[in-house]
Design a protein around this motif. Structure first.
Motif, short mmCIF file in Angstrom:
data_model
loop_
_atom_site.label_atom_id
_atom_site.label_comp_id
_atom_site.label_asym_id
_atom_site.label_seq_id
_atom_site.Cartn_x
_atom_site.Cartn_y
_atom_site.Cartn_z
N LYS A 1 0.81 -1.23 0.00
CA LYS A 1 0.00 0.00 0.00
C LYS A 1 0.85 1.28 0.00
O LYS A 1 0.51 2.24 -0.70
CB LYS A 1 -1.00 -0.01 1.16
CG LYS A 1 -1.83 -1.31 1.25
CD LYS A 1 -2.40 -1.74 -0.10
CE LYS A 1 -2.84 -3.20 -0.09
NZ LYS A 1 -3.15 -3.73 -1.44
N TYR B 1 1.57 2.56 -3.54
CA TYR B 1 0.51 2.92 -4.50
C TYR B 1 0.77 4.26 -5.20
O TYR B 1 0.58 4.38 -6.41
CB TYR B 1 -0.85 2.98 -3.80
CG TYR B 1 -1.61 1.67 -3.71
CD1 TYR B 1 -0.96 0.45 -3.57
CD2 TYR B 1 -3.00 1.65 -3.72
CE1 TYR B 1 -1.67 -0.74 -3.45
CE2 TYR B 1 -3.73 0.47 -3.62
CZ TYR B 1 -3.05 -0.72 -3.48
OH TYR B 1 -3.77 -1.89 -3.37
N ALA C 1 -7.53 0.44 -8.41
CA ALA C 1 -6.68 0.28 -7.22
C ALA C 1 -7.50 -0.39 -6.13
O ALA C 1 -8.62 0.05 -5.83
CB ALA C 1 -6.15 1.63 -6.74
N VAL D 1 -8.73 0.33 -1.15
CA VAL D 1 -8.59 1.76 -0.85
C VAL D 1 -9.44 2.22 0.34
O VAL D 1 -9.29 3.35 0.80
CB VAL D 1 -8.89 2.63 -2.09
CG1 VAL D 1 -7.87 2.36 -3.19
CG2 VAL D 1 -10.32 2.43 -2.58
N TRP E 1 -9.63 0.07 3.08
CA TRP E 1 -8.88 -0.61 4.15
C TRP E 1 -9.79 -1.04 5.30
O TRP E 1 -9.62 -0.62 6.43
CB TRP E 1 -7.74 0.30 4.63
CG TRP E 1 -6.58 -0.44 5.22
CD1 TRP E 1 -6.07 -0.28 6.48
CD2 TRP E 1 -5.78 -1.45 4.60
NE1 TRP E 1 -5.01 -1.13 6.67
CE2 TRP E 1 -4.81 -1.88 5.54
CE3 TRP E 1 -5.80 -2.09 3.35
CZ2 TRP E 1 -3.87 -2.87 5.26
CZ3 TRP E 1 -4.87 -3.07 3.06
CH2 TRP E 1 -3.92 -3.44 4.01
N LEU F 1 -2.84 4.87 2.29
CA LEU F 1 -4.04 4.83 1.44
C LEU F 1 -4.83 6.13 1.51
O LEU F 1 -5.40 6.57 0.51
CB LEU F 1 -4.91 3.62 1.82
CG LEU F 1 -4.33 2.27 1.37
CD1 LEU F 1 -5.04 1.11 2.04
CD2 LEU F 1 -4.40 2.13 -0.17
N ASN G 1 -5.68 8.16 -1.80
CA ASN G 1 -7.04 8.54 -2.20
C ASN G 1 -7.16 10.04 -2.43
O ASN G 1 -7.84 10.48 -3.38
CB ASN G 1 -8.04 8.08 -1.13
CG ASN G 1 -8.16 6.56 -1.08
OD1 ASN G 1 -7.86 5.86 -2.05
ND2 ASN G 1 -8.59 6.04 0.06
N VAL H 1 -14.91 5.83 -6.30
CA VAL H 1 -14.45 4.85 -5.31
C VAL H 1 -15.64 3.97 -4.97
O VAL H 1 -16.66 4.44 -4.45
CB VAL H 1 -13.92 5.54 -4.04
CG1 VAL H 1 -13.51 4.50 -3.00
CG2 VAL H 1 -12.73 6.44 -4.38
N THR I 1 -10.97 1.67 -6.31
CA THR I 1 -10.98 2.89 -7.12
C THR I 1 -11.04 2.50 -8.59
O THR I 1 -10.28 1.63 -9.04
CB THR I 1 -9.70 3.73 -6.86
OG1 THR I 1 -9.76 4.22 -5.53
CG2 THR I 1 -9.60 4.88 -7.84
#
Ligand SMILES: C[S@@+](CC[C@H](N)C(=O)[O-])C[C@H]1O[C@@H](n2cnc3c(N)ncnc32)[C@H](O)[C@@H]1O
Length: 217
Positions: A143, A146, A165, A168, A170, A187, A191, A204, A212
């Motif tokens: 993560k 990313y 992704a 996102v 979590w 994350l 985001n 999202v 995402t």
């Protein structure tokens, strides 16, 4: 708005009503992964796998990249959705886990569409051609990485191509600012970065562990 808890029975029903119901190859791969123990939780669900196949179909994916392959289930799902002659590049660092995937790709008849590079993903991505030729990207590795993967991949995705992704939200910890776990912090920053990125439009999805879906403008 209708809301309900997605039980295993509801999920099984949904998965059984797609155009890619679980095959013997998928069942075997998922059970081999489950036998690895707790790490098996890294594997996406079959509902999400079917969505990956559909995304590949929707964008007519010819060139795809996956960051984070593990035992190869998500890559199998992307690969089966590619157009004829399409190629998927998989990035991972684990020979042990991806070896399970390689065997499943062979059994599924998609091995010839997949290239696996075993190296830190950032190295692999930086070595890719700079041209915007990718149709589909799936980010599902470490993560904290990313944001860097995003920076390498967005310029390489064609207009109308899609970046996905995973994780996102979590497990919901994304909105618990008292949670300073390194993954949650990374994350949140990721985001925010995507939401502010004018090169894409993004949604999202509060499904799975948060997905995402970003379309390159
Ligand atoms: C969440 S798992 C991927 C799950 C896979 N997409 C699936 O659904 O089966 C994350 C994977 O990222 C890999 N990984 C972690 N750090 C990495 C890095 N720096 N470069 C490449 N791969 C990495 C791990 O080895 C692991 O296999």
């Amino acid at each position: 708005m209708r809301n309900f808890t997605v039980t295993d029975a509801v999920r099984d029903y949904a998965v059984g009503h797609s155009s890619w119901p679980p095959s013997e190859v998928v069942r075997r791969l998922r059970s081999e992964t489950a036998a690895l123990g707790d790490v098996a939780a890294m594997q996406i669900g079959e509902d999400q796998g079917q969505l990956l196949t559909m995304m590949a179909r929707l964008v007519g994916a010819r060139r795809a990249v996956e960051v984070g392959t593990f035992t190869g289930y998500s890559s199998l799902c992307i690969a089966r959705g590619l157009v004829e002659g399409g190629r998927l590049l998989c990035c991972d660092v684990s020979d042990e886990w991806t070896a399970i995937g390689r065997r499943a790709w062979e059994r599924a008849g998609v091995a010839d569409r997949i290239e696996l590079r075993l190296a830190p993903a950032l190295e692999t991505l930086r070595a890719l051609p700079a041209e915007a030729e990718l149709d589909l990207v799936f980010i599902d590795a470490d993560k904290p990485g990313y944001a860097a993967y995003w920076d390498e991949l967005v310029p390489r995705v064609r207009a109308g191509g899609v970046l996905l992704a995973d994780n996102v939200l979590w497990s919901g910890a994304i909105v618990d600012t008292d949670d300073t776990d390194a993954n949650a912090v990374a994350l949140r920053a990721f985001n925010d970065k995507v939401a502010a990125d004018r090169r894409v439009e993004a949604a999202v999805l509060p499904a799975f562990d948060g997905l995402t879906i970003a379309r390159k403008l």
